[in-house]
Design a protein around this motif. Structure first.
Motif, PDB file in Angstrom:
ATOM      1  N   THR A 160       0.804  -1.229   0.000  1.00 16.39           N
ATOM      2  CA  THR A 160       0.000   0.000   0.000  1.00 16.39           C
ATOM      3  C   THR A 160       0.832   1.272   0.000  1.00 16.39           C
ATOM      4  O   THR A 160       0.308   2.340  -0.311  1.00 16.39           O
ATOM      5  CB  THR A 160      -0.920   0.028   1.233  1.00 16.39           C
ATOM      6  OG1 THR A 160      -0.118  -0.072   2.418  1.00 16.39           O
ATOM      7  CG2 THR A 160      -1.911  -1.123   1.194  1.00 16.39           C
ATOM      8  N   ASP A 161       2.104   1.191   0.342  1.00 14.28           N
ATOM      9  CA  ASP A 161       2.944   2.383   0.459  1.00 14.28           C
ATOM     10  C   ASP A 161       3.923   2.456  -0.709  1.00 14.28           C
ATOM     11  O   ASP A 161       4.691   1.516  -0.953  1.00 14.28           O
ATOM     12  CB  ASP A 161       3.715   2.347   1.786  1.00 14.28           C
ATOM     13  CG  ASP A 161       4.576   3.585   1.965  1.00 14.28           C
ATOM     14  OD1 ASP A 161       4.019   4.671   2.222  1.00 14.28           O
ATOM     15  OD2 ASP A 161       5.814   3.465   1.838  1.00 14.28           O
ATOM     16  N   ILE A 162       3.904   3.574  -1.439  1.00 17.90           N
ATOM     17  CA  ILE A 162       4.749   3.719  -2.621  1.00 17.90           C
ATOM     18  C   ILE A 162       6.229   3.672  -2.255  1.00 17.90           C
ATOM     19  O   ILE A 162       7.039   3.053  -2.948  1.00 17.90           O
ATOM     20  CB  ILE A 162       4.410   5.027  -3.374  1.00 17.90           C
ATOM     21  CG1 ILE A 162       3.009   4.927  -3.986  1.00 17.90           C
ATOM     22  CG2 ILE A 162       5.439   5.308  -4.469  1.00 17.90           C
ATOM     23  CD1 ILE A 162       2.546   6.188  -4.685  1.00 17.90           C
ATOM     24  N   GLN A 163       6.598   4.315  -1.143  1.00 20.29           N
ATOM     25  CA  GLN A 163       8.005   4.312  -0.752  1.00 20.29           C
ATOM     26  C   GLN A 163       8.482   2.895  -0.415  1.00 20.29           C
ATOM     27  O   GLN A 163       9.635   2.542  -0.656  1.00 20.29           O
ATOM     28  CB  GLN A 163       8.225   5.254   0.427  1.00 20.29           C
ATOM     29  CG  GLN A 163       8.062   6.725   0.075  1.00 20.29           C
ATOM     30  CD  GLN A 163       8.935   7.147  -1.105  1.00 20.29           C
ATOM     31  OE1 GLN A 163      10.118   6.820  -1.162  1.00 20.29           O
ATOM     32  NE2 GLN A 163       8.346   7.884  -2.047  1.00 20.29           N
ATOM     33  N   GLU A 164       7.601   2.095   0.149  1.00 18.12           N
ATOM     34  CA  GLU A 164       7.964   0.709   0.438  1.00 18.12           C
ATOM     35  C   GLU A 164       8.160  -0.076  -0.856  1.00 18.12           C
ATOM     36  O   GLU A 164       9.064  -0.917  -0.954  1.00 18.12           O
ATOM     37  CB  GLU A 164       6.883   0.040   1.296  1.00 18.12           C
ATOM     38  CG  GLU A 164       7.225  -1.394   1.697  1.00 18.12           C
ATOM     39  CD  GLU A 164       6.154  -2.048   2.549  1.00 18.12           C
ATOM     40  OE1 GLU A 164       6.226  -3.283   2.717  1.00 18.12           O
ATOM     41  OE2 GLU A 164       5.247  -1.331   3.029  1.00 18.12           O
ATOM     42  N   ILE A 165       7.329   0.199  -1.849  1.00 21.03           N
ATOM     43  CA  ILE A 165       7.507  -0.448  -3.151  1.00 21.03           C
ATOM     44  C   ILE A 165       8.889  -0.126  -3.711  1.00 21.03           C
ATOM     45  O   ILE A 165       9.611  -1.009  -4.189  1.00 21.03           O
ATOM     46  CB  ILE A 165       6.416   0.013  -4.129  1.00 21.03           C
ATOM     47  CG1 ILE A 165       5.059  -0.573  -3.749  1.00 21.03           C
ATOM     48  CG2 ILE A 165       6.768  -0.401  -5.573  1.00 21.03           C
ATOM     49  CD1 ILE A 165       3.909  -0.060  -4.585  1.00 21.03           C
ATOM     50  N   ILE A 166       9.256   1.129  -3.622  1.00 19.37           N
ATOM     51  CA  ILE A 166      10.548   1.560  -4.163  1.00 19.37           C
ATOM     52  C   ILE A 166      11.701   0.924  -3.407  1.00 19.37           C
ATOM     53  O   ILE A 166      12.650   0.391  -4.000  1.00 19.37           O
ATOM     54  CB  ILE A 166      10.648   3.096  -4.133  1.00 19.37           C
ATOM     55  CG1 ILE A 166       9.617   3.712  -5.095  1.00 19.37           C
ATOM     56  CG2 ILE A 166      12.060   3.550  -4.507  1.00 19.37           C
ATOM     57  CD1 ILE A 166       9.488   5.210  -4.977  1.00 19.37           C
ATOM     58  N   SER A 167      11.637   0.942  -2.073  1.00 20.72           N
ATOM     59  CA  SER A 167      12.771   0.478  -1.264  1.00 20.72           C
ATOM     60  C   SER A 167      12.922  -1.040  -1.250  1.00 20.72           C
ATOM     61  O   SER A 167      14.044  -1.559  -1.233  1.00 20.72           O
ATOM     62  CB  SER A 167      12.641   0.998   0.170  1.00 20.72           C
ATOM     63  OG  SER A 167      11.482   0.465   0.800  1.00 20.72           O
ATOM     64  N   THR A 168      11.804  -1.769  -1.259  1.00 25.55           N
ATOM     65  CA  THR A 168      11.892  -3.220  -1.111  1.00 25.55           C
ATOM     66  C   THR A 168      11.924  -3.976  -2.431  1.00 25.55           C
ATOM     67  O   THR A 168      12.377  -5.114  -2.476  1.00 25.55           O
ATOM     68  CB  THR A 168      10.716  -3.756  -0.263  1.00 25.55           C
ATOM     69  OG1 THR A 168       9.474  -3.480  -0.938  1.00 25.55           O
ATOM     70  CG2 THR A 168      10.710  -3.123   1.109  1.00 25.55           C
TER      71      THR A 168
END
Length: 278
Positions: A111-119
């Motif tokens: 659900t979190d865009i930053q998590e998509i980018i980082s992980t």
């Protein structure tokens, strides 16, 4: 290019349904293209270390279709990217979008865009992407009804950057259209080059479609890219729409701008036809 080893484990074996959770709720402007008159659905692409899922759409009748690779946003091959494939198929193309994060993970449920980018996104090597796109082109020619002598590529956001790089990587590409892909960024082992680095040597004509109010792609990098492209011989060009944000073609998001998206789509159609794709 670095070899893709068989030790890597492919996590994503099929495409998720609907839109990625990170982009919901979906706005009312969302475009839904019918599959009537099309052959459309998920296929499997053999790659260096197994297979990856992809969405393929093409006319239900005929053969020898021009091929367009469709490169995903950071949200993977979710419903918007699949609809882009159907829109292109309605124009007579075989459009195919491989899931290029397959080894790194499924972003559809994050659900979190930053998590998509980082992980996930930050762990995807450019060499892997180039290899998977090569495999997709091979599959389109051998296992579908595609004419890869008429090969184009388009992509959005994360995929916009990949359009520039793949156009430099594969000389068989006739033309590309990059929608708001980052042009300048930090060089790493996984991302050793960026579009700015290949601008002068690029041979394939690429049309860049960018927004002047894109918070993630500063205008000065767009101007720098334009200057370097003019020093080369690819006849590439960049359109910079005033008062327009990032993601202006994403009809399912608040960033959607119908006027600019419609103009960009018209330019895409003309660009591909003018440069031998279709």
């Amino acid at each position: 290019m670095k070899d893709i080893t068989r030790r890597q484990f492919i996590i994503v074996t099929s495409l998720a349904a609907g839109f990625a959770l990170a982009v919901q709720p979906i706005v009312a402007a969302v475009i839904k293209t019918s599959t009537r008159g099309l052959e459309a659905g998920e296929v499997k692409i053999p790659v260096a270390d197994g297979e990856i899922p992809a969405y393929r759409a093409m006319p239900a009748k005929g053969k020898n279709f021009p091929v367009i690779l469709v490169v995903q946003e950071i949200f993977g091959v979710h419903e918007h990217i699949r609809d882009i494939c159907r829109r292109l198929a309605k124009l007579g193309y075989l459009a195919i979008a491989p899931e290029l994060y397959a080894r790194q993970g499924d972003v559809s449920q994050v659900t979190d865009i930053q998590e998509i980018i980082s992980t996930v996104v930050s762990k995807v090597p450019d060499a892997q992407v180039m290899s998977d796109l090569d495999a997709t082109v091979k599959w389109a020619s051998a296992s579908s009804k595609g004419n890869t002598n008429k090969l184009g590529i388009t992509g959005f956001c994360w995929g916009g950057r990949i359009v520039w790089l793949y156009a430099a990587h594969n000389p068989k590409v006739k033309a590309g259209v990059a929608w708001y892909g980052r042009l300048v960024s930090e060089k790493t082992d996984l991302t050793p080059k960026h579009p700015i680095d290949i601008a002068k040597s690029l041979k394939v004509p690429v049309l860049g479609l960018y927004g002047a109010q894109d918070d993630g792609i500063p205008n000065d990098t767009v101007f720098q890219m334009r200057r370097l492209l003019r020093q080369g011989k690819s006849n590439s060009k960049i359109i910079l729409y005033p008062n327009t944000p990032h993601g202006f073609n994403a009809d399912y998001r608040p960033s959607y701008r119908q006027k600019e998206a419609t103009d960009g789509w018209k330019r895409l159609r003309n660009w591909f036809k003018r440069n031998g794709v279709g």
